[in-house]
Write a protein that holds these residues in place. Structure first.
Motif, PDB file in Angstrom:
ATOM      1  N   PRO A  12       0.139  30.376 -14.603  1.00  0.00           N
ATOM      2  CA  PRO A  12      -0.978  30.975 -14.118  1.00  0.00           C
ATOM      3  C   PRO A  12      -2.071  30.017 -13.834  1.00  0.00           C
ATOM      4  O   PRO A  12      -1.947  28.985 -14.223  1.00  0.00           O
ATOM      5  CB  PRO A  12      -1.348  31.969 -15.045  1.00  0.00           C
ATOM      6  CG  PRO A  12      -0.893  31.308 -16.393  1.00  0.00           C
ATOM      7  CD  PRO A  12       0.164  30.745 -16.161  1.00  0.00           C
ATOM      8  N   GLY A  13      -3.229  30.427 -13.045  1.00  0.00           N
ATOM      9  CA  GLY A  13      -4.371  29.484 -12.698  1.00  0.00           C
ATOM     10  C   GLY A  13      -4.937  29.959 -11.265  1.00  0.00           C
ATOM     11  O   GLY A  13      -4.349  30.854 -10.413  1.00  0.00           O
ATOM     12  N   PHE A  14      -5.691  29.145 -10.901  1.00  0.00           N
ATOM     13  CA  PHE A  14      -6.713  29.457  -9.924  1.00  0.00           C
ATOM     14  C   PHE A  14      -6.444  27.966  -8.740  1.00  0.00           C
ATOM     15  O   PHE A  14      -7.140  27.047  -9.092  1.00  0.00           O
ATOM     16  CB  PHE A  14      -8.187  29.763 -10.065  1.00  0.00           C
ATOM     17  CG  PHE A  14      -9.127  30.033  -9.157  1.00  0.00           C
ATOM     18  CD1 PHE A  14      -9.393  31.657  -8.904  1.00  0.00           C
ATOM     19  CD2 PHE A  14      -9.888  29.231  -8.222  1.00  0.00           C
ATOM     20  CE1 PHE A  14     -10.081  32.095  -8.030  1.00  0.00           C
ATOM     21  CE2 PHE A  14     -10.688  29.890  -7.189  1.00  0.00           C
ATOM     22  CZ  PHE A  14     -10.739  31.163  -7.097  1.00  0.00           C
ATOM     23  N   ILE A  15      -5.930  28.218  -7.654  1.00  0.00           N
ATOM     24  CA  ILE A  15      -5.802  27.208  -6.568  1.00  0.00           C
ATOM     25  C   ILE A  15      -6.328  27.569  -5.643  1.00  0.00           C
ATOM     26  O   ILE A  15      -6.284  28.603  -4.818  1.00  0.00           O
ATOM     27  CB  ILE A  15      -4.088  27.021  -6.409  1.00  0.00           C
ATOM     28  CG1 ILE A  15      -3.360  26.924  -7.670  1.00  0.00           C
ATOM     29  CG2 ILE A  15      -3.998  25.943  -5.599  1.00  0.00           C
ATOM     30  CD1 ILE A  15      -1.953  27.124  -7.417  1.00  0.00           C
ATOM     31  N   ALA A 338      -4.571  18.629 -11.590  1.00  0.00           N
ATOM     32  CA  ALA A 338      -4.056  18.220 -12.560  1.00  0.00           C
ATOM     33  C   ALA A 338      -2.869  19.118 -13.196  1.00  0.00           C
ATOM     34  O   ALA A 338      -1.784  18.862 -13.763  1.00  0.00           O
ATOM     35  CB  ALA A 338      -4.927  18.173 -13.873  1.00  0.00           C
ATOM     36  N   ARG A 339      -3.119  20.618 -12.860  1.00  0.00           N
ATOM     37  CA  ARG A 339      -2.128  21.351 -13.372  1.00  0.00           C
ATOM     38  C   ARG A 339      -0.705  21.810 -12.378  1.00  0.00           C
ATOM     39  O   ARG A 339       0.054  22.367 -12.634  1.00  0.00           O
ATOM     40  CB  ARG A 339      -2.780  22.849 -13.748  1.00  0.00           C
ATOM     41  CG  ARG A 339      -3.825  22.831 -14.699  1.00  0.00           C
ATOM     42  CD  ARG A 339      -4.262  24.239 -15.284  1.00  0.00           C
ATOM     43  NE  ARG A 339      -3.229  25.000 -15.537  1.00  0.00           N
ATOM     44  CZ  ARG A 339      -3.128  26.300 -15.712  1.00  0.00           C
ATOM     45  NH1 ARG A 339      -4.358  26.820 -15.621  1.00  0.00           N
ATOM     46  NH2 ARG A 339      -2.200  26.884 -15.910  1.00  0.00           N
ATOM     47  N   ALA A 343       0.342  18.062  -3.103  1.00  0.00           N
ATOM     48  CA  ALA A 343       0.282  16.903  -2.645  1.00  0.00           C
ATOM     49  C   ALA A 343      -1.383  16.891  -1.907  1.00  0.00           C
ATOM     50  O   ALA A 343      -2.130  15.766  -2.072  1.00  0.00           O
ATOM     51  CB  ALA A 343       0.973  16.521  -1.258  1.00  0.00           C
ATOM     52  N   ARG A 344      -1.956  18.000  -1.578  1.00  0.00           N
ATOM     53  CA  ARG A 344      -3.325  17.885  -1.028  1.00  0.00           C
ATOM     54  C   ARG A 344      -3.892  19.353  -1.287  1.00  0.00           C
ATOM     55  O   ARG A 344      -2.975  20.452  -1.249  1.00  0.00           O
ATOM     56  CB  ARG A 344      -3.590  17.652   0.347  1.00  0.00           C
ATOM     57  CG  ARG A 344      -3.236  16.118   0.699  1.00  0.00           C
ATOM     58  CD  ARG A 344      -3.842  15.857   2.161  1.00  0.00           C
ATOM     59  NE  ARG A 344      -3.391  16.631   3.066  1.00  0.00           N
ATOM     60  CZ  ARG A 344      -3.674  16.968   4.314  1.00  0.00           C
ATOM     61  NH1 ARG A 344      -4.906  16.480   4.543  1.00  0.00           N
ATOM     62  NH2 ARG A 344      -3.246  17.871   5.207  1.00  0.00           N
ATOM     63  N   ILE A 345      -5.056  19.314  -1.725  1.00  0.00           N
ATOM     64  CA  ILE A 345      -5.818  20.612  -1.442  1.00  0.00           C
ATOM     65  C   ILE A 345      -6.825  20.944  -0.496  1.00  0.00           C
ATOM     66  O   ILE A 345      -7.334  21.917  -0.434  1.00  0.00           O
ATOM     67  CB  ILE A 345      -6.425  21.096  -3.310  1.00  0.00           C
ATOM     68  CG1 ILE A 345      -7.251  20.263  -3.500  1.00  0.00           C
ATOM     69  CG2 ILE A 345      -5.286  21.441  -4.197  1.00  0.00           C
ATOM     70  CD1 ILE A 345      -7.971  20.392  -4.848  1.00  0.00           C
ATOM     71  N   ASP A 346      -7.167  19.806  -0.197  1.00  0.00           N
ATOM     72  CA  ASP A 346      -8.107  19.737   0.973  1.00  0.00           C
ATOM     73  C   ASP A 346      -7.306  19.477   2.284  1.00  0.00           C
ATOM     74  O   ASP A 346      -6.787  18.141   2.254  1.00  0.00           O
ATOM     75  CB  ASP A 346      -9.441  18.730   0.806  1.00  0.00           C
ATOM     76  CG  ASP A 346     -10.120  19.132  -0.260  1.00  0.00           C
ATOM     77  OD1 ASP A 346     -10.524  20.437  -0.327  1.00  0.00           O
ATOM     78  OD2 ASP A 346     -10.541  18.343  -1.005  1.00  0.00           O
TER      79      ASP A 346
END
Length: 460
Positions: A12-15, A338-339, A343-346
């Motif tokens: 789980p988590g927020f991406i 980190a989680r 490769a990129r989130i932007d």
């Protein structure tokens, strides 16, 4: 190619992914879903802003993967109500709210004649002076739609009106009195609530929302109490330029139980929340995007902002600005990096990503300047070739004439696509300020040729 991860390993988590091209966002999301598949009989929950976007997403996924199956593509409001039922239980939350738009319209249809003589209802009484049932039902539908939007976007206003206070709350929770000609909205909402039984009032969206958030928070650490069996293991929000705060709050709470992936169209790679009026309401410590040239634009007066930002972004970007800035309160980019193995989130493109690097079209130049927050004074001004048709303006004297010009231009585009790349009708979207106003003209112009006529352009 990396082998897909086992279906069970879905942390789980927020991406939150940001990018200035919707195609890049879709490729990244589709690649992530392929590499981290759900179990064979699980449905992929994808939230979109319109039915048209839903069809485009499904077709794009099918073109990439060969098939689009087990994908529950839906609108956020429907997803919210389903989640309320999953978290609190079907026994506590009915399939439909007692204040759903259709039920509310019929309730208003009955209430409107009763309130016309009351003080403050003069604007409504004037519209219904002829006592025409068709006219009354039309007004009831419009008011029901308005209240439905308030339930999604401004539940705080409805809570205030339900308490008998005829006020509006701004972003700073400061109350201002309703204008005299709008007070009937608060009074009519109070009448609607007065008719509900106590258990029905507890089933309105604002009240349920608070209970659901509290339940998700309380059960996040206690596995014995988690409603995980009912909740989806992953939720994707795709391509939305505005998401109501209650929806964001729900997704953030869900991210402690499920994987929440947001793909956000963002026209600018830099922090641009401070280039518009109203920036004082959006002071948030956490900031996702860097400052351009390290300059804090919150210290620059708006009268001098043309020296530091692009005017089109400042003129058209208010709703997207508010959403992106609100999202910063929930989005921890460092924790995401980190989680999750992304490769990129932007996902902002670079100049070499476009195909016409040697001589970019006028449209590409404008997109780059908005992406880079480049003020007009810093724009290079290369000559625009006569054959560059990437941005074209037409003047017309009526909606019908606008549609006739559009029709001729689309026929020319389909016959001779720019860059000699194949172009199909489904690759084209036409936007107008109000589709209802243009609908008769669209049918008259685009419907004049039958399906088998070579001049026929499919439309919907």
């Amino acid at each position: 190619m990396t082998a897909p991860a086992p279906a069970a390993s879905l942390p789980p988590g927020f991406i939150a992914l940001h990018g200035n091209r919707i195609e890049t966002l879709l490729d990244t999301v589709a690649g992530w879903l392929e590499q981290h598949p759900l179990a064979p009989l699980e449905s992929e929950v994808i939230l979109v802003q319109s039915n048209g976007m839903a069809e485009w997403v499904k077709m794009a996924i099918a073109r990439r993967a060969g098939v689009c199956a087990a994908a529950a593509v839906q609108l956020p409001a429907r997803f919210q109500w389903q989640t309320y039922r999953q978290v609190l239980g079907r026994a506590q939350v009915p399939a439909r709210s007692p204040l759903d738009k259709t039920a509310l319209a019929w309730r208003l249809m009955r209430l409107l004649p009763e309130v016309l003589a009351e003080p403050g209802f003069a604007p409504v009484a004037g519209y219904l002076a002829e006592d025409d049932p068709g006219r009354r039902f039309q007004l009831a539908l419009r008011i029901a739609d308005l209240y439905d939007q308030y339930q999604v976007h401004r539940p705080d206003w409805l809570d205030t009106w339900g308490e008998g206070r005829e006020e509006l709350l701004d972003a700073g929770r400061i109350a201002t009195p309703l204008p005299e000609d709008q007070r009937w909205q608060a009074q009519l909402w109070q009448r609607v609530l007065d008719e509900l039984e106590p258990q029905q009032r507890a089933l309105t969206r604002p009240q349920l929302h608070d209970r659901v958030l509290a339940t998700l928070e309380a059960t996040a650490e206690d596995t014995a109490l988690r409603p995980a069996a009912a909740l989806p293991r992953r939720v994707v929000l795709f391509g939305m330029t505005h998401v109501p705060l209650p929806t964001l709050q729900l997704l953030a709470a869900l991210s402690r139980h499920a994987q929440v992936l947001l793909a956000i169209p963002n026209p600018c790679r830099f922090h641009w929340a401070d280039i518009l009026d109203g920036r004082e309401w959006l002071r948030i410590t956490r900031r996702r995007h860097p400052l351009r040239e390290g300059r804090e634009l919150q210290d620059v007066g708006l009268d001098a902002m043309h020296l530091h930002a692009h005017p089109l972004l400042a003129a058209w970007g208010r709703q997207a600005r508010d959403f992106v800035r609100q999202l910063d309160a929930f989005d921890d980019a460092e924790q995401t990096r980190a989680r999750f193995p992304l490769a990129r989130i932007d996902l902002f493109d670079d100049d070499q990503d476009t195909h016409d690097v040697a001589q970019p079209t006028l449209l590409v130049q404008v997109q780059r300047h908005i992406r880079d927050l480049t003020p007009l004074a810093e724009h290079p001004h290369p000559p625009v070739p006569a054959e560059d048709r990437s941005i074209v303006f037409h003047l017309a004297h009526s909606p019908v004439r606008e549609l006739e010009i559009l029709y001729d231009q689309l026929l020319a585009l389909l016959a001779r696509p720019p860059g000699d790349k194949p172009l199909r009708p489904r690759d084209i979207v036409v936007m107008v300020p109000s589709i209802d106003d243009f609908a008769p003209a669209i049918r008259a112009v685009f419907g004049q040729y039958g399906r088998h006529d070579p001049r026929h352009i499919p439309f919907d």
